[in-house]
Write an enzyme that holds these catalytic residues in place. Structure first.
Site, PDB file in Angstrom:
ATOM      1  N   LYS A  69      -8.048  -5.294   2.180  1.00 41.66           N
ATOM      2  CA  LYS A  69      -7.134  -4.153   2.184  1.00 41.66           C
ATOM      3  C   LYS A  69      -5.703  -4.597   1.904  1.00 41.66           C
ATOM      4  CE  LYS A  69     -10.136  -0.944   2.699  1.00 41.66           C
ATOM      5  NZ  LYS A  69     -10.323   0.069   1.647  1.00 41.66           N
ATOM      6  N   SER A 101      -5.426   0.415   3.771  1.00 44.43           N
ATOM      7  CA  SER A 101      -5.657   0.662   5.196  1.00 44.43           C
ATOM      8  C   SER A 101      -4.484   0.136   5.996  1.00 44.43           C
ATOM      9  CB  SER A 101      -6.942  -0.052   5.642  1.00 44.43           C
ATOM     10  OG  SER A 101      -7.090  -0.011   7.049  1.00 44.43           O
ATOM     11  N   TYR A 105     -12.532  -8.079   6.259  1.00 42.39           N
ATOM     12  CA  TYR A 105     -12.141  -6.760   5.752  1.00 42.39           C
ATOM     13  C   TYR A 105     -10.633  -6.652   5.530  1.00 42.39           C
ATOM     14  CZ  TYR A 105     -11.234  -1.683   6.069  1.00 42.39           C
ATOM     15  OH  TYR A 105     -10.803  -0.396   5.855  1.00 42.39           O
TER      16      TYR A 105
END
Length: 256
Positions: free
Chosen positions: A163, A146, A159
């Protein structure tokens, strides 16, 4: 067609980016293993995709394998080998992104996010790579990381590290697996309109603000990732490994 005679595993393929990638891989001639969470919703989405692929003459099977289960990679590889005889490409796409503030982050939510997005991915990549090494003809592994691997997010402190970890994993695996002809690369989506961020994008003012930051003038769609993923999976990218490909409409350079 770019992926004829290749077997491709796509995790998290019942919807969103994974679904688009699996569909396009099938259109390019691949035999596709549609990995899904095993939930009723995931199973229904995967089966409908398998039917869609069959309708245009492609080949696919749906396999329930929760990405948070560290044995899910072995399950997917075993299913691929049983059905198609090989594993040539892994697209590690499965992931979750439950937004939450940092100071009151529930430990369970943090562990679930890391377990699904990074720990599960690690062992799925390992399982696929072991099979590719055994086959002796190389392979391709693509991780869907991401733009969040490169920029922070106040509501994504659990999160963004996962990534960034996926991106780093692909870089390290490119070195570890290069001697076996296994290429490892990452795609870094920007803001893509999928179910994972549907709630966040339901705020029209926020959606317009996010769109205004993208030089190409729109948010991304799952199909925008399908082409880059197929490229990295194909022999057109035979000398590409350890790379990271931003697919963000120019968002990252604009944020700089």
């Amino acid at each position: 067609m770019l992926l004829i005679d290749k077997t491709v595993i796509v995790t998290g393929a019942s919807r969103g980016i994974g679904r688009a990638a699996a569909r396009e891989c099938a259109r390019q001639g691949a035999r596709v293993v549609i990995g899904h969470s095993g939930s009723d919703e995931g199973r229904a989405g995967a089966l409908s995709l398998a039917e869609e692929i069959a309708a245009f003459g492609g080949t696919a099977i749906a396999v329930g394998a929760d990405a948070a289960d560290l044995d899910s990679g072995e399950k997917l590889v075993a299913a691929a080998v049983e059905a198609f005889g090989s594993v040539d490409v892994l697209v590690n796409n499965a992931g979750i992104c439950p937004f939450h503030s940092f100071l009151d982050m529930p430990r369970e939510l943090y562990l679930k996010t890391v377990g699904t997005n990074l720990n599960g991915a690690y062992f799925t990549v390992q399982a696929a790579a072991r099979r590719m090494k055994e086959q002796g003809r190389g392979g391709a592994i693509i991780a869907v990381s991401s733009i969040s691997a490169l920029v922070g997010g106040a509501m994504q402190t659990h999160y963004t590290p996962t990534k960034a970890g996926l991106l780093s994993l692909m870089q390290s695996c490119a070195i570890a697996l290069g001697p076996y002809g296994i290429r490892c690369n990452a795609v870094l989506p920007g803001t893509i309109a999928t179910d994972i961020n549907k709630e966040d994008l339901s705020d029209l003012e926020k959606r317009e603000r996010m769109t205004s930051r993208v030089p190409l003038g729109r948010l991304g769609e799952p199909d925008d990732l399908a082409g880059p993923i197929v490229f990295l999976a194909s022999d057109m990218a035979r000398y590409v490994t350890g790379a990271s490909l931003l697919v963000d409409g120019g968002l990252f350079v604009n944020l700089q």
